[in-house]
Scaffold this motif. Structure first.
Motif, PDB file in Angstrom:
ATOM      1  N   THR A 111       0.798  -1.227   0.000  1.00  0.00           N
ATOM      2  CA  THR A 111       0.000   0.000   0.000  1.00  0.00           C
ATOM      3  C   THR A 111       0.830   1.276   0.000  1.00  0.00           C
ATOM      4  O   THR A 111       0.286   2.353  -0.244  1.00  0.00           O
ATOM      5  CB  THR A 111      -0.938   0.036   1.228  1.00  0.00           C
ATOM      6  N   ASP A 112       2.127   1.183   0.261  1.00  0.00           N
ATOM      7  CA  ASP A 112       2.986   2.377   0.310  1.00  0.00           C
ATOM      8  C   ASP A 112       3.755   2.489  -1.003  1.00  0.00           C
ATOM      9  O   ASP A 112       4.639   1.676  -1.290  1.00  0.00           O
ATOM     10  CB  ASP A 112       3.951   2.287   1.495  1.00  0.00           C
ATOM     11  N   TYR A 113       3.432   3.494  -1.803  1.00  0.00           N
ATOM     12  CA  TYR A 113       4.029   3.622  -3.133  1.00  0.00           C
ATOM     13  C   TYR A 113       5.548   3.820  -3.049  1.00  0.00           C
ATOM     14  O   TYR A 113       6.304   3.244  -3.848  1.00  0.00           O
ATOM     15  CB  TYR A 113       3.402   4.791  -3.888  1.00  0.00           C
ATOM     16  N   ASN A 114       6.019   4.630  -2.109  1.00  0.00           N
ATOM     17  CA  ASN A 114       7.449   4.886  -1.996  1.00  0.00           C
ATOM     18  C   ASN A 114       8.224   3.612  -1.693  1.00  0.00           C
ATOM     19  O   ASN A 114       9.307   3.372  -2.249  1.00  0.00           O
ATOM     20  CB  ASN A 114       7.711   5.937  -0.907  1.00  0.00           C
ATOM     21  N   GLN A 116       7.214   0.615  -2.484  1.00  0.00           N
ATOM     22  CA  GLN A 116       7.104  -0.253  -3.663  1.00  0.00           C
ATOM     23  C   GLN A 116       8.134   0.079  -4.731  1.00  0.00           C
ATOM     24  O   GLN A 116       8.438  -0.763  -5.579  1.00  0.00           O
ATOM     25  CB  GLN A 116       5.698  -0.145  -4.253  1.00  0.00           C
ATOM     26  N   THR A 117       8.660   1.290  -4.740  1.00  0.00           N
ATOM     27  CA  THR A 117       9.691   1.635  -5.723  1.00  0.00           C
ATOM     28  C   THR A 117      11.007   0.936  -5.436  1.00  0.00           C
ATOM     29  O   THR A 117      11.870   0.845  -6.312  1.00  0.00           O
ATOM     30  CB  THR A 117       9.928   3.157  -5.752  1.00  0.00           C
ATOM     31  N   VAL A 118      11.182   0.421  -4.213  1.00  0.00           N
ATOM     32  CA  VAL A 118      12.425  -0.239  -3.825  1.00  0.00           C
ATOM     33  C   VAL A 118      12.219  -1.711  -3.518  1.00  0.00           C
ATOM     34  O   VAL A 118      13.043  -2.548  -3.848  1.00  0.00           O
ATOM     35  CB  VAL A 118      13.056   0.463  -2.604  1.00  0.00           C
ATOM     36  N   PHE A 119      11.086  -2.040  -2.879  1.00  0.00           N
ATOM     37  CA  PHE A 119      10.831  -3.404  -2.449  1.00  0.00           C
ATOM     38  C   PHE A 119       9.591  -3.975  -3.131  1.00  0.00           C
ATOM     39  O   PHE A 119       8.657  -3.240  -3.442  1.00  0.00           O
ATOM     40  CB  PHE A 119      10.608  -3.456  -0.933  1.00  0.00           C
ATOM     41  N   LYS A 120       9.591  -5.286  -3.362  1.00  0.00           N
ATOM     42  CA  LYS A 120       8.401  -5.975  -3.868  1.00  0.00           C
ATOM     43  C   LYS A 120       8.165  -7.220  -3.014  1.00  0.00           C
ATOM     44  O   LYS A 120       9.062  -8.012  -2.772  1.00  0.00           O
ATOM     45  CB  LYS A 120       8.560  -6.361  -5.342  1.00  0.00           C
TER      46      LYS A 120
END
Length: 327
Positions: A111-114, A116-120
């Motif tokens: 749910t946290d876009y920031n 998600q840019t680093v972790f999946k």
């Protein structure tokens, strides 16, 4: 470290199930990887002490290049510290406490876009005491949530069970959580390499089949399994759904009754969309992501599984029927 997408594995399981034993197996079997390991604040660092070579700011450096730390505050802040610090790792593992709800940890990555840019988020693995699982399922709510939410289940201490019990466990658990893979072992001694590449939240690996036949009737219950008060219901809906109605339905339903739903996962056929829409419930909120395009020779239908406590079939069916698209 340089910014790149880092896969995340969450290890959960009830008290005494063998989570830390599995963690040490992962480190032992995957020496080509550099892990960052986060252990929950209520636990202690249980990594083999012979691997620890130095510590700095509560982060332990291990001989194999991995690092390990305790979660003693906000998870997002700790993730930022790992990313911005001088640490090199290519996989993040989070071990929760035995009484934790893994969906709360998963929610941070979904749910946290920031973040998600680093972790999946790659997958949630649950360690289960095979000898006692059927007794606690539906009785110990934390254990039930862990089993329902996980993408892979490792039944530990298998030597303490017989074939009849293992068959009963398999039938019960696959009925309750048809989405998860399972294996049996002792001392968490299993091949851990595939567990680091589950891809449970990748759209290309999310085109699963739920194992029941299609129905021409809308919103018809196709498969139901009940153990104590834990209920799993699978639906196939042939009619297309209204995207506004379905989003509203899940948002309101989970807001009001979210504590009863341990997991929802499905592929939705939305009117007017040429691609699939994937839904997952995370910590009482629906998460929608785009799936692959519908193929010309593919049957367009919604397939969805609800897992939760004391779920009412008639209420769910009524709610889904109200979301069917009407021109």
């Amino acid at each position: 470290m340089s910014l790149k997408t880092i896969p995340v594995t969450i290890i959960t399981g009830f008290l005494g199930s063998g989570k830390t034993t599995l963690l040490n197996q992962i480190i032992k079997q995957n020496r080509d990887k550099k892990f960052a390991i986060i252990e929950n604040e209520f636990g202690e660092i249980n990594i083999d002490s012979q691997l620890v070579i130095s510590t700095s700011e509560n982060i332990f450096e291990l001989t194999n290049g991995c690092i390990c730390c305790t979660l003693n505050g906000d998870l997002a802040a700790l993730l930022n510290k790992l990313v911005t610090g001088d640490y090199e790792f290519d996989h993040l593992i989070i071990e929760t406490t035995g009484i934790a709800d893994p969906s709360a940890v998963a929610a941070v990555f979904l749910t946290d876009y920031n973040i998600q840019t680093v972790f999946k988020l790659d997958g949630v693995i649950c360690l289960v005491d095979a000898e006692n699982v059927l007794d606690i399922l539906g009785v110990q709510e934390e254990a039930s949530k862990q089993i329902a939410f996980s993408d892979f289940l490792i039944f530990n201490k298998v030597s303490q069970t017989d074939v009849k019990l293992r068959n009963e466990i398999t039938a019960t658990i696959t009925g309750i959580n048809p989405l998860a893979g399972i294996t049996f072992c002792d001392f968490a001694d299993t091949d851990t390499t595939p567990l680091l590449n589950i891809g449970a939240y990748q759209k290309e690996k999310n085109q699963y089949k739920l194992g029941f036949q299609s129905s021409k009737q809308p919103a018809m219950l196709i498969k139901q399994h009940i153990h104590n008060d834990i209920v799993s219901q699978g639906y196939i809906i042939g009619e297309s759904l209204d995207i506004l109605k379905i989003r509203h339905y899940f948002t309101v339903m989970l807001f009001i009754q979210g504590t009863y739903f341990y997991r929802i996962k499905g592929i939705l056929n939305i009117e007017g969309l040429d691609r699939k829409l994937i839904i997952q419930s995370v910590k009482g909120a629906p998460v929608f992501t785009d799936g692959d395009a519908w193929q010309e020779n593919e049957v367009r239908e919604t397939r969805i599984v609800f897992i939760g406590k004391s779920l009412k079939r008639e209420i769910l069916e009524k709610g889904i029927r109200q979301c069917i698209y009407k021109p």
